[in-house]
Write an enzyme that holds these catalytic residues in place. Structure first.
Site, PDB file in Angstrom:
ATOM      1  N   GLU A  82       0.821  -1.217  -0.140  1.00  0.00           N
ATOM      2  CA  GLU A  82       0.027   0.083  -0.177  1.00  0.00           C
ATOM      3  C   GLU A  82       1.029   1.338  -0.026  1.00  0.00           C
ATOM      4  O   GLU A  82       0.609   2.317  -0.577  1.00  0.00           O
ATOM      5  CB  GLU A  82      -0.991  -0.035   1.097  1.00  0.00           C
ATOM      6  CG  GLU A  82      -1.943  -1.078   1.222  1.00  0.00           C
ATOM      7  CD  GLU A  82      -1.127  -2.275   2.023  1.00  0.00           C
ATOM      8  OE1 GLU A  82      -1.793  -3.395   1.940  1.00  0.00           O
ATOM      9  OE2 GLU A  82      -0.154  -2.334   2.396  1.00  0.00           O
ATOM     10  N   GLY A 109      -0.168 -10.849 -17.205  1.00  0.00           N
ATOM     11  CA  GLY A 109       1.388 -11.371 -17.418  1.00  0.00           C
ATOM     12  C   GLY A 109       1.975 -10.924 -18.750  1.00  0.00           C
ATOM     13  O   GLY A 109       1.778 -10.013 -19.358  1.00  0.00           O
ATOM     14  N   ASP A 157       1.919  -3.169  -7.967  1.00  0.00           N
ATOM     15  CA  ASP A 157       1.571  -1.983  -7.326  1.00  0.00           C
ATOM     16  C   ASP A 157       1.851  -0.826  -8.240  1.00  0.00           C
ATOM     17  O   ASP A 157       1.148   0.180  -8.386  1.00  0.00           O
ATOM     18  CB  ASP A 157       2.678  -1.876  -6.233  1.00  0.00           C
ATOM     19  CG  ASP A 157       2.510  -2.775  -5.109  1.00  0.00           C
ATOM     20  OD1 ASP A 157       1.370  -3.274  -4.801  1.00  0.00           O
ATOM     21  OD2 ASP A 157       3.377  -3.158  -4.470  1.00  0.00           O
TER      22      ASP A 157
END
Length: 312
Positions: free
Chosen positions: A39, A232, A264
């Site tokens: 995060e 991917g 992320d």
């Protein structure tokens, strides 16, 4: 308290020691200190793109905790929702160095960390209601029962306030008691979100479906507005509640240095673009671009670009 946040997120940050040489961690003599946390990576990427970001957590009253707070300050991330907890330590991790594009070995030392004691007590309405978007991930959800309750409470409350919510499952099976519990609890969070961003394998585990469309339809049936699947080598695939769907080709990377943080980076691209009012196709394209940048350098967030470096 700051009332003009674009995004708020909740998670754990750890000190991360990255090996300076390849091979077994037991044989490594020197490490580089960084911060880590899914995060926090997303918060860092969004802040570098110029968004006002708040990150909510607990860190220990120790050198690692101070290191995390200094990192937040350096990146311009609002830390008013971070509690300095004198009872528990800040977690840390060791990460191996790889040069062939394989996933590095990571050893965690986080059990009982300050962040694992996050709870509904860390929800402050004036702070959260000042943000227009909430980003959650399955990592913070897995830390403890009390941390999960904080995420669930925050999602319910901000959804009721009409804020948008994104969710990245970020599966960490080792942190859950069972796969069944992980699936049930993460799906409960996902159903609160507007945008769900799973990897293809994660989507298969969470939904029992074997195709991108099957995975997307599972969430769309439960009120999610858009599902974006990281596929991917094939790039990414998306579908919306209105039935719009499409795929976005991957950005070719010749030299993959460190795969950690790619997801992320992808979330940073998608969330930032959607909050700017871009189309979903444009958002996924930016997600692929930032994900590709993230894997070309050593470190979880070192490759996340500034607005200038993004070149859009």
């Amino acid at each position: 308290m700051k009332n003009s946040l674009d995004v708020i997120t909740i998670g754990e940050a750890m000190a991360m020691f990255v090996a300076t040489q390849t091979g077994d961690l037991a044989d490594v003599d020197a490490f580089i200190k960084r911060v880590a946390g899914a995060e926090l990576n997303v918060a860092t990427g969004l802040a570098r793109l110029g968004l006002n970001v708040g990150w909510v957590s607990r860190v220990g009253d120790d050198s690692f905790g101070r290191f995390v707070l200094k990192s937040l300050e350096k990146e311009g991330i609002d830390a008013q929702g971070v509690t300095l907890d004198g009872r528990y330590a800040t977690g840390f991790q060791l990460k191996s160095k790889v040069e062939n594009g394989t996933d590095p070995i990571v050893e965690y030392f986080r059990k009982g960390s300050a962040a694992s004691h996050l709870s509904v007590d860390d929800y402050h309405d004036a702070y959260f209601s000042g943000a227009r978007h909430l980003h959650l991930s399955g990592v913070a959800a897995a830390l403890s029962a009390s941390s999960y309750e904080l995420l669930a409470h925050t999602a319910r409350t901000m959804k009721a306030q009409g804020k948008t919510i994104s969710f990245d499952p970020n599966l960490r099976p080792v942190l859950w008691k069972s796969e069944a519990e992980m699936v049930e609890k993460l799906n409960r969070l996902a159903f609160q979100a507007d945008w769900v961003l799973p990897g293809l394998k994660e989507g298969m585990i969470l939904t029992g479906q074997q195709t991108p469309e099957g995975i997307a339809d599972f969430y769309l049936r439960h009120g999610v507005k858009a599902v974006v699947l990281k596929t991917g080598a094939d790039g990414a695939w998306y579908k919306t509640a209105e039935g719009e769907q499409g795929c976005v080709a991957p950005v070719k990377v010749d030299n993959v240095v460190d795969t950690v943080g790619a997801g992320d980076g992808f979330a940073v691209g998608v969330i930032s673009a959607l909050l700017e009012g871009r189309t979903l196709h444009q958002a996924v394209t930016r997600g692929n671009k930032i994900g590709a940048l993230a894997i070309q350098v050593q470190g979880d967030s070192e490759g996340l670009p500034t607005r200038e470096a993004l070149g859009e």
